[in-house]
Design an enzyme around this catalytic site. Structure first.
Site, PDB file in Angstrom:
ATOM      1  N   ALA A 108      -3.565 -11.251 -16.722  1.00 20.30           N
ATOM      2  CA  ALA A 108      -3.960 -10.910 -18.112  1.00 20.30           C
ATOM      3  C   ALA A 108      -4.902  -9.282 -18.107  1.00 20.30           C
ATOM      4  CB  ALA A 108      -5.011 -11.664 -18.619  1.00 20.30           C
ATOM      5  N   PHE A 140      -7.127  16.001 -11.170  1.00 20.06           N
ATOM      6  CA  PHE A 140      -7.071  15.002 -10.424  1.00 20.06           C
ATOM      7  C   PHE A 140      -6.098  15.385  -9.132  1.00 20.06           C
ATOM      8  CE2 PHE A 140      -7.922  10.258 -11.220  1.00 20.06           C
ATOM      9  CZ  PHE A 140      -9.031  10.584 -11.647  1.00 20.06           C
ATOM     10  N   GLN A 147      -3.371   2.405   0.077  1.00 19.38           N
ATOM     11  CA  GLN A 147      -4.021   3.612  -0.230  1.00 19.38           C
ATOM     12  C   GLN A 147      -5.531   3.262   0.172  1.00 19.38           C
ATOM     13  OE1 GLN A 147      -4.555   5.320  -4.570  1.00 19.38           O
ATOM     14  NE2 GLN A 147      -3.480   6.686  -3.347  1.00 19.38           N
ATOM     15  N   HIS A 197      -8.948   5.043  -0.632  1.00 18.56           N
ATOM     16  CA  HIS A 197      -9.566   6.218  -1.404  1.00 18.56           C
ATOM     17  C   HIS A 197     -10.466   6.706  -0.476  1.00 18.56           C
ATOM     18  CE1 HIS A 197     -11.424   7.932  -4.865  1.00 18.56           C
ATOM     19  NE2 HIS A 197     -10.682   7.555  -5.606  1.00 18.56           N
ATOM     20  N   LEU A 251     -16.220   2.002  -5.967  1.00 16.86           N
ATOM     21  CA  LEU A 251     -15.437   3.169  -6.061  1.00 16.86           C
ATOM     22  C   LEU A 251     -16.150   4.488  -6.616  1.00 16.86           C
ATOM     23  CD1 LEU A 251     -12.668   4.637  -5.842  1.00 16.86           C
ATOM     24  CD2 LEU A 251     -12.351   4.284  -8.369  1.00 16.86           C
ATOM     25  N   GLU A 307     -12.454   9.687  -8.258  1.00 14.92           N
ATOM     26  CA  GLU A 307     -11.976  11.102  -8.019  1.00 14.92           C
ATOM     27  C   GLU A 307     -12.248  12.128  -9.294  1.00 14.92           C
ATOM     28  OE1 GLU A 307      -7.897  11.173  -5.941  1.00 14.92           O
ATOM     29  OE2 GLU A 307      -7.300  12.273  -7.799  1.00 14.92           O
ATOM     30  N   ARG A 324      -4.913  11.668  -2.282  1.00 14.40           N
ATOM     31  CA  ARG A 324      -5.804  10.799  -1.315  1.00 14.40           C
ATOM     32  C   ARG A 324      -5.725  10.519  -0.091  1.00 14.40           C
ATOM     33  NH1 ARG A 324      -6.744   6.551  -6.626  1.00 14.40           N
ATOM     34  NH2 ARG A 324      -7.578   8.079  -7.798  1.00 14.40           N
ATOM     35  N   HIS A 356      -8.156   0.928  -1.386  1.00 17.05           N
ATOM     36  CA  HIS A 356      -8.232   1.016  -2.691  1.00 17.05           C
ATOM     37  C   HIS A 356      -7.159   0.566  -3.616  1.00 17.05           C
ATOM     38  CE1 HIS A 356      -9.434   2.853  -6.606  1.00 17.05           C
ATOM     39  NE2 HIS A 356      -8.486   3.460  -6.679  1.00 17.05           N
ATOM     40  N   ARG A 373       0.147   6.986  -3.939  1.00 17.93           N
ATOM     41  CA  ARG A 373      -0.155   7.229  -5.444  1.00 17.93           C
ATOM     42  C   ARG A 373      -0.955   8.290  -5.932  1.00 17.93           C
ATOM     43  NH1 ARG A 373      -4.074   4.810  -9.371  1.00 17.93           N
ATOM     44  NH2 ARG A 373      -5.198   4.163  -7.689  1.00 17.93           N
TER      45      ARG A 373
HETATM   46  C1  LIG Z   1     -12.420   0.456  -8.959  1.00 18.80           C
HETATM   47  C2  LIG Z   1     -10.919   0.728  -9.475  1.00 18.80           C
HETATM   48  C3  LIG Z   1     -10.849   1.965 -10.127  1.00 18.80           C
HETATM   49  C4  LIG Z   1      -9.665   2.506 -10.578  1.00 18.80           C
HETATM   50  N1  LIG Z   1      -9.437   3.453 -11.467  1.00 18.80           N
HETATM   51  C5  LIG Z   1      -8.149   3.998 -11.605  1.00 18.80           C
HETATM   52  C6  LIG Z   1      -8.115   5.129 -12.734  1.00 18.80           C
HETATM   53  O1  LIG Z   1      -9.147   5.644 -12.792  1.00 18.80           O
HETATM   54  N2  LIG Z   1      -6.736   5.384 -13.049  1.00 18.80           N
HETATM   55  C7  LIG Z   1      -5.799   4.780 -12.423  1.00 18.80           C
HETATM   56  O2  LIG Z   1      -4.583   5.139 -12.860  1.00 18.80           O
HETATM   57  N3  LIG Z   1      -5.772   3.565 -11.792  1.00 18.80           N
HETATM   58  C8  LIG Z   1      -6.998   3.234 -11.447  1.00 18.80           C
HETATM   59  N4  LIG Z   1      -7.236   2.065 -10.272  1.00 18.80           N
HETATM   60  C9  LIG Z   1      -6.140   1.229 -10.234  1.00 18.80           C
HETATM   61  C10 LIG Z   1      -5.673   0.597 -11.478  1.00 18.80           C
HETATM   62  O3  LIG Z   1      -6.815   0.193 -12.177  1.00 18.80           O
HETATM   63  C11 LIG Z   1      -4.964  -0.862 -11.253  1.00 18.80           C
HETATM   64  O4  LIG Z   1      -3.819  -0.756 -10.350  1.00 18.80           O
HETATM   65  C12 LIG Z   1      -4.395  -1.509 -12.724  1.00 18.80           C
HETATM   66  O5  LIG Z   1      -5.449  -1.670 -13.377  1.00 18.80           O
HETATM   67  C13 LIG Z   1      -3.969  -2.831 -12.226  1.00 18.80           C
HETATM   68  O6  LIG Z   1      -3.476  -3.605 -13.279  1.00 18.80           O
HETATM   69  P1  LIG Z   1      -2.758  -4.949 -13.397  1.00 18.80           P
HETATM   70  O7  LIG Z   1      -2.522  -5.526 -14.823  1.00 18.80           O
HETATM   71  O8  LIG Z   1      -1.400  -4.855 -12.558  1.00 18.80           O
HETATM   72  O9  LIG Z   1      -3.592  -5.785 -12.407  1.00 18.80           O
HETATM   73  P2  LIG Z   1      -5.023  -6.399 -12.811  1.00 18.80           P
HETATM   74  O10 LIG Z   1      -5.891  -5.684 -13.858  1.00 18.80           O
HETATM   75  O11 LIG Z   1      -5.744  -6.463 -11.509  1.00 18.80           O
HETATM   76  O12 LIG Z   1      -4.879  -8.064 -13.297  1.00 18.80           O
HETATM   77  C14 LIG Z   1      -4.404  -8.965 -12.603  1.00 18.80           C
HETATM   78  C15 LIG Z   1      -4.490 -10.350 -13.398  1.00 18.80           C
HETATM   79  O13 LIG Z   1      -3.647 -11.228 -12.579  1.00 18.80           O
HETATM   80  C16 LIG Z   1      -4.583 -12.272 -12.809  1.00 18.80           C
HETATM   81  N5  LIG Z   1      -4.032 -13.357 -11.616  1.00 18.80           N
HETATM   82  C17 LIG Z   1      -4.008 -13.080 -10.357  1.00 18.80           C
HETATM   83  N6  LIG Z   1      -3.918 -14.047  -9.629  1.00 18.80           N
HETATM   84  C18 LIG Z   1      -3.519 -14.881 -10.265  1.00 18.80           C
HETATM   85  C19 LIG Z   1      -3.350 -16.466 -10.018  1.00 18.80           C
HETATM   86  N7  LIG Z   1      -3.219 -16.912  -8.993  1.00 18.80           N
HETATM   87  N8  LIG Z   1      -3.099 -17.100 -11.130  1.00 18.80           N
HETATM   88  C20 LIG Z   1      -3.493 -16.726 -12.296  1.00 18.80           C
HETATM   89  N9  LIG Z   1      -3.646 -15.411 -12.661  1.00 18.80           N
HETATM   90  C21 LIG Z   1      -3.735 -14.789 -11.681  1.00 18.80           C
HETATM   91  C22 LIG Z   1      -5.931 -12.136 -12.783  1.00 18.80           C
HETATM   92  O14 LIG Z   1      -6.793 -12.893 -13.463  1.00 18.80           O
HETATM   93  C23 LIG Z   1      -5.722 -10.830 -13.646  1.00 18.80           C
HETATM   94  O15 LIG Z   1      -5.865 -11.057 -15.064  1.00 18.80           O
HETATM   95  C24 LIG Z   1      -8.492   1.471 -10.161  1.00 18.80           C
HETATM   96  C25 LIG Z   1      -8.696   0.405  -9.279  1.00 18.80           C
HETATM   97  C26 LIG Z   1      -9.988  -0.114  -9.060  1.00 18.80           C
HETATM   98  C27 LIG Z   1     -10.056  -1.327  -8.179  1.00 18.80           C
END
Ligand SMILES: Cc1cc2nc3c(=O)[nH]c(=O)nc-3n(C[C@H](O)[C@H](O)[C@H](O)COP(=O)(O)OP(=O)(O)OC[C@H]3O[C@@H](n4cnc5c(N)ncnc54)[C@H](O)[C@@H]3O)c2cc1C
Length: 570
Positions: A23, A124, A237, A239, A249, A252, A283, A348, A383
């Site tokens: 989610a 960036f 990656q 960071h 974190l 950047e 990075r 990261h 990335r």
């Molecule tokens: C600190 C930080 C800062 C960042 N800043 C940036 C930025 O400024 N700009 C940028 O472009 N990117 C940034 N990133 C990267 C970016 O935020 C993420 O790559 C992106 O938000 C991932 O989104 P997602 O929907 O793929 O996964 P997530 O948002 O990680 O969501 C994963 C989901 O999977 C669910 N899940 C996992 N395992 C299970 C399971 N076994 N059963 C049920 N549910 C499960 C979790 O509950 C969660 O809801 C950052 C990352 C971090 C860590």
């Protein structure tokens, strides 16, 4: 929706057209696309707003101005990827970027503004134009809340705090998922014609990571176990700037706003490594530069360097980087308005993930992947900051549309196969929880993650990677003899951490094996024993598959395109 009757309490099977695991931004965006036409549900191990997307700080890229263009954005992305990205996927990412940002703005995201009222953009790393849109340093928080509101508006069904335990395959297609309901300990089967894995990255395979504790890559490991390969796993990656001591974190955006990196001699050192881009090189390059300064004796306490923001002034820091200031005050006792921040590189982002095409199709019909869990691949070997939030929104929509097409002709899945799998998982969890004497979960998890830090980090070599593989094998054997010390069915978080560890073992082996086999240096994967890029042999994606003998690596071609493969200079 119950198919089985009440008396079969523990044998409930839920049924939906499409199920999304995860989610975060990517899972929510797929669901929004699907909800208008189909019965869709989201399974998530934490409530949606606790997904790691909420932690994103610096921003999201889009070519919004007249003197910028999607082609320039695409070029920066492909060059940043060290030419490993699939250029057809990058074209979708960059062409669709303005649409994705404006859609979210219209939904309510409060982006920072220019004095004339446009969406503000900051420079960036690796970008030839300041195209990173931001909401101060809390961009992910804003985007996730806005997107979640849209999911609520559409009445999408959420199974909160359900931990996916396996994907269910029937011959040559996906038919559903099994999941552990954390509050009760019950294992449920879910039938679905299509399943989308949106479980995010797996940074926690490393001990020092900016990722949330929940980022253990469960969905990637589950896909591997039903025969779907993982792609480009060796590209991890690091960071450049994580806070010394806690690995939180430091965006950047801090360098985008003009922050300088200083070594222990008080010298700004990036000129030596990237004379044009300086602190705003990509990075991988900045992370290696910091490690080199430290390894050559110019770090503080032999560990870290300084990120200096003091010259930016209080007003700018308070307006553009308020969250960073708070983090420094609370977690390091330092106010960046007056003092430099101690930083060092830390894990990261996971460039690798589930092998899929630019529409999210995996090799198993009906199984799709999206977001950080997927490898489409738009980031290749490295990335660019701001491209990952973008990936979740752009490809969330694209994958949603492809799932709708797939559902048009998909047959109903077999309940029996899902029920049998749920039974198997119940037996497995029971066996895991009853053992009283054996290995400690905490020790195994620490051993695995520290080995990844020590031996498969910023700089790699064959000997070290082999050491990591040895530790991974020991942890795998230890896991067979794990004693949880916690038998309660309800909220058994020891069991959840153990299931995560089981997933992390397969992912760690995929990363290490991929890193051992890739005898070249490209992007974030730097082999000191093979310091050059070798396009002839390795301008290829790696594919990790699970075999009875462990992880095996093979290769497939990169989709090249309009940008010629060149040496990467900044
Ligand atoms: C600190 C930080 C800062 C960042 N800043 C940036 C930025 O400024 N700009 C940028 O472009 N990117 C940034 N990133 C990267 C970016 O935020 C993420 O790559 C992106 O938000 C991932 O989104 P997602 O929907 O793929 O996964 P997530 O948002 O990680 O969501 C994963 C989901 O999977 C669910 N899940 C996992 N395992 C299970 C399971 N076994 N059963 C049920 N549910 C499960 C979790 O509950 C969660 O809801 C950052 C990352 C971090 C860590």
């Amino acid at each position: 929706m119950y198919i089985y009757s009440e008396e079969e309490k523990n044998r409930v099977i839920y049924d939906h057209d499409a199920l999304i695991i995860g989610a975060g931004l990517s899972g929510l965006r797929v669901a929004i696309e699907l909800a208008q036409k189909h019965d869709v549900a989201i399974l998530t191990k934490v409530q949606a707003l606790r997904s790691h997307s909420v932690a994103a700080q610096g921003g999201i890229n889009a070519a919004l101005r007249e003197d910028d263009s999607w082609e320039m954005h695409a070029f920066d992305t492909v060059k940043g990827s060290d030419y490993l990205a699939d250029q057809d996927a990058v074209e979708i990412l960059t062409q669709e970027a303005p649409r994705a940002v404006i859609e979210n703005e219209l939904w309510g995201t409060a982006f920072s503004r220019t004095p004339t009222g446009n969406i503000a953009q900051r420079p960036f790393g690796g970008a030839g134009y300041p195209r990173t849109c931001y909401a101060a340093d809390r961009t992910g928080h804003n985007l996730l809340h806005t997107t979640f509101e849209q999911a609520m508006r559409l009445g999408i069904k959420f199974y909160d705090e359900f931990f996916a335990t396996s994907l269910v395959r029937d011959d040559n297609r996906i038919v559903g998922v099994t999941a552990l309901e954390i509050s009760s300990g019950a294992v449920h089967g879910f039938t679905a014609k299509a399943v989308v894995v949106a479980t995010g990255g797996f940074g926690r395979v490393y001990a020092r990571s900016t990722n949330a504790l929940i980022n253990t890559g469960d969905g990637c490991a589950l896909a591997l176990r039903v025969g779907v390969p993982l792609k480009d796993m060796e590209f991890v990656q690091f960071h450049p700037t994580t806070l010394y001591g806690s690995s939180i974190l430091i965006t950047e955006g801090a360098r985008g706003e003009g922050g300088h990196l200083l070594n222990a001699k008080g010298k700004r050192f990036m000129g030596k490594y990237a004379p044009d881009k300086m602190e705003l090189a990509p990075r991988d390059i900045v992370a290696r530069a910091i490690r080199t300064e430290v390894l050559e004796g110019r770090g503080f306490e032999g560990r870290y360097v300084h990120l200096d923001l003091t010259h930016l002034g209080k007003d700018r820091i308070m307006e553009r980087l308020p969250g960073i200031r708070e983090i420094c005050v609370h977690f390091a006792g330092i106010d960046p308005i007056d003092e430099p921040i101690p930083v060092l590189p830390g894990q990261h982002y996971s460039m690798g993930g589930i092998d899929c095409d630019k529409y999210g199709n995996t090799t198993l019909p009906g199984l799709f992947a999206v977001g950080e869990a997927a490898c489409m691949s738009v980031h290749g070997a490295n990335r660019l900051g701001g491209n990952s939030l973008l990936e979740t929104l752009v490809f969330g929509r694209v994958v949603g549309q492809k799932v709708i097409e797939y559902l048009g002709s998909a047959k109903s899945p077999s309940k029996q196969v899902v029920d049998d799998e749920a039974y198997r998982i119940r037996e497995k969890l029971q066996t895991m929880t009853i053992k009283e004497q054996g290995e400690s979960l905490h020790e195994l998890r620490t051993k695995l993650t520290e080995a990844m830090d020590d031996y498969v980090g910023v700089f790699r070599n064959a000997n070290d990677i082999k050491k990591a593989l040895k530790v991974i094998r020991e942890v795998r054997i230890g896991f067979e003899n794990l004693a949880l010390g916690e038998m309660d069915q309800r909220f058994n978080y020891s069991l959840i951490r153990a299931l995560e560890l089981e997933n992390m073992i397969d992912l760690a082996e995929s990363i290490a094996q991929g890193a051992l086999m890739r005898k070249e240096s490209r992007g974030a994967h730097w082999r000191v024993d093979y310091p050059n890029r070798n396009d002839e042999k390795f301008l290829k994606h790696s594919l990790a598959t699970l075999t009875p003998e462990g992880i095996k690596i093979s290769y497939k071609d990169v989709n090249l395109g309009r940008f010629e493969v060149k040496e990467r200079m900044y």
